[in-house]
Design an enzyme around this catalytic site. Structure first.
Site, PDB file in Angstrom:
ATOM      1  N   GLU A 129     -28.508   0.980 -20.514  1.00 33.12           N
ATOM      2  CA  GLU A 129     -27.750   2.201 -20.014  1.00 33.12           C
ATOM      3  C   GLU A 129     -28.518   3.349 -19.845  1.00 33.12           C
ATOM      4  OE1 GLU A 129     -25.150   0.533 -19.567  1.00 33.12           O
ATOM      5  OE2 GLU A 129     -23.553   1.109 -20.834  1.00 33.12           O
ATOM      6  N   THR A 181     -21.664   6.769 -12.991  1.00 29.33           N
ATOM      7  CA  THR A 181     -21.723   7.210 -14.182  1.00 29.33           C
ATOM      8  C   THR A 181     -22.507   8.529 -14.375  1.00 29.33           C
ATOM      9  OG1 THR A 181     -21.333   5.060 -15.222  1.00 29.33           O
ATOM     10  CG2 THR A 181     -22.109   6.789 -16.533  1.00 29.33           C
TER      11      THR A 181
HETATM   12  N1  HSE Z   1     -19.159   7.099 -22.385  1.00 29.18           N
HETATM   13  C1  HSE Z   1     -19.782   6.820 -21.068  1.00 29.18           C
HETATM   14  C2  HSE Z   1     -19.151   8.046 -20.201  1.00 29.18           C
HETATM   15  C3  HSE Z   1     -19.084   5.564 -20.613  1.00 29.18           C
HETATM   16  O1  HSE Z   1     -17.945   8.165 -20.257  1.00 29.18           O
HETATM   17  O2  HSE Z   1     -19.751   8.509 -19.327  1.00 29.18           O
HETATM   18  C4  HSE Z   1     -19.492   5.031 -19.214  1.00 29.18           C
HETATM   19  O3  HSE Z   1     -19.093   3.840 -18.966  1.00 29.18           O
END
Ligand code: HSE
Length: 306
Positions: A129, A181
């Protein structure tokens, strides 16, 4: 030589009010990974059996990053080959990178006698991630590995609390646009007024209580994000209209799935989920943007060797 095949599920992170801490696993779609080990000194090779064009260089691939962390932590004397068939589109907001990283570490763990705990596997998968988005968040990889609904109480030290997952139905509408993201995180403000924080932790606490009590009314009224969704909604065309249509059609609530662009809704029955899916479809058709719809249930097992 030893080989396992793993199915690794899509996930919905945040669950609206729980930015970076709450998430759930979906029964579909799931990626399929085949992990093979041979005696060696830690070389990692990757074959992608799909058309997404993801990197095969292990230093640039989330599976490579996660496996590298695991090999080093366990001082494992093995070469690892990963074959990946992605069914979760990259950049969809339903945990595509997390499914890859989680599936890879669950597979290697099976091949080394399950010597690592699920929390340790999440720790390794978080390296993937970090590579994908620049943030070491665990709210996709935790449910991808534990299954069900998970709460990440802390990432340092890592503390994951699996929560009971009621038999809810999940509708996901995936607009065929890309929201990275990293970009979606960049629009989130770093400072939060205390009044908004109070509203938010009221909702997060109540959502956890609703899950523990299996109380869909509490769950529904807690699915409210006053901090992140207002900033991110602009990245998703027709978000507000689609969400409104879904709630009017009977959804308990919902919002942006992870960092978007997918929009998800929770429903208490399969019949409601079908109505909600139809309402979202009608609302989104007006945008002229292509989309995919998934309707399913919560996956209780997480990434699993088949
Ligand atoms: N919590 C993270 C975000 C998840 O919202 O950026 C990304 O899939």
């Amino acid at each position: 030589m030893a080989t396992v095949t793993v199915h690794s599920p899509a996930t919905v992170a945040n669950l609206v009010c729980g930015f970076d801490v709450l998430g759930l696993a979906l029964n579909a779609p799931q990626d399929v990974l085949t992990i093979t080990t041979t005696p060696g000194h830690g070389s990692i090779t990757i074959t992608n059996n799909d058309a997404f064009g993801l990197p095969t260089d292990p230093a640039k691939n989330v599976m490579g990053a996660a496996i590298r962390a695991m090999l080093e932590a366990g001082d494992l004397q093995a070469d690892v080959h990963i074959e990946s068939l992605k069914r979760i589109k990259p950049g969809s907001g339903i945990g595509s990178s997390a499914a890859s990283a989680a599936g890879a570490v669950v597979g290697l763990n099976a091949l080394v006698g399950n010597r690592f705990s699920k929390t340790e596997l999440v720790q390794f998968a978080m390296e993937g991630e970090a590579l994908a988005s620049g943030a070491r968040h665990a709210d996709n990889v935790a449910p991808a590995i534990f299954g069900g609904v998970t709460l990440v109480r802390s990432t340092q030290p890592l503390d994951i609390i699996p929560l009971p997952a009621p038999d809810l139905f999940v509708v996901v509408l995936h607009p065929q646009i890309e929201v990275k993201t990293a970009d979606s995180r960049a629009v989130v403000k770093q400072q939060v007024p205390l009044s908004k924080a109070i509203e938010q932790w009221g909702n997060v606490g109540a959502l956890v209580a609703g899950l523990l009590m299996n109380d869909t009314a509490i769950i529904g009224r807690s699915l409210n994000d006053v901090i992140v969704e207002p900033e991110r909604a602009v990245l998703i065309p027709h978000f507000k209209t689609t969400k409104k249509a879904a709630i009017q059609a009977g959804a308990l609530g919902g919002g942006i799935s992870g960092s978007g662009p997918s929009i998800f809704m929770l429903c208490d029955t399969a019949a409601k989920a079908a109505q909600v899916a139809e309402a979202m479809k009608q609302a989104y058709t007006e945008t002229g943007i292509d989309f995919e719809l998934h309707t399913g249930s919560i996956n209780h097992d997480g990434a699993s060797v088949i």
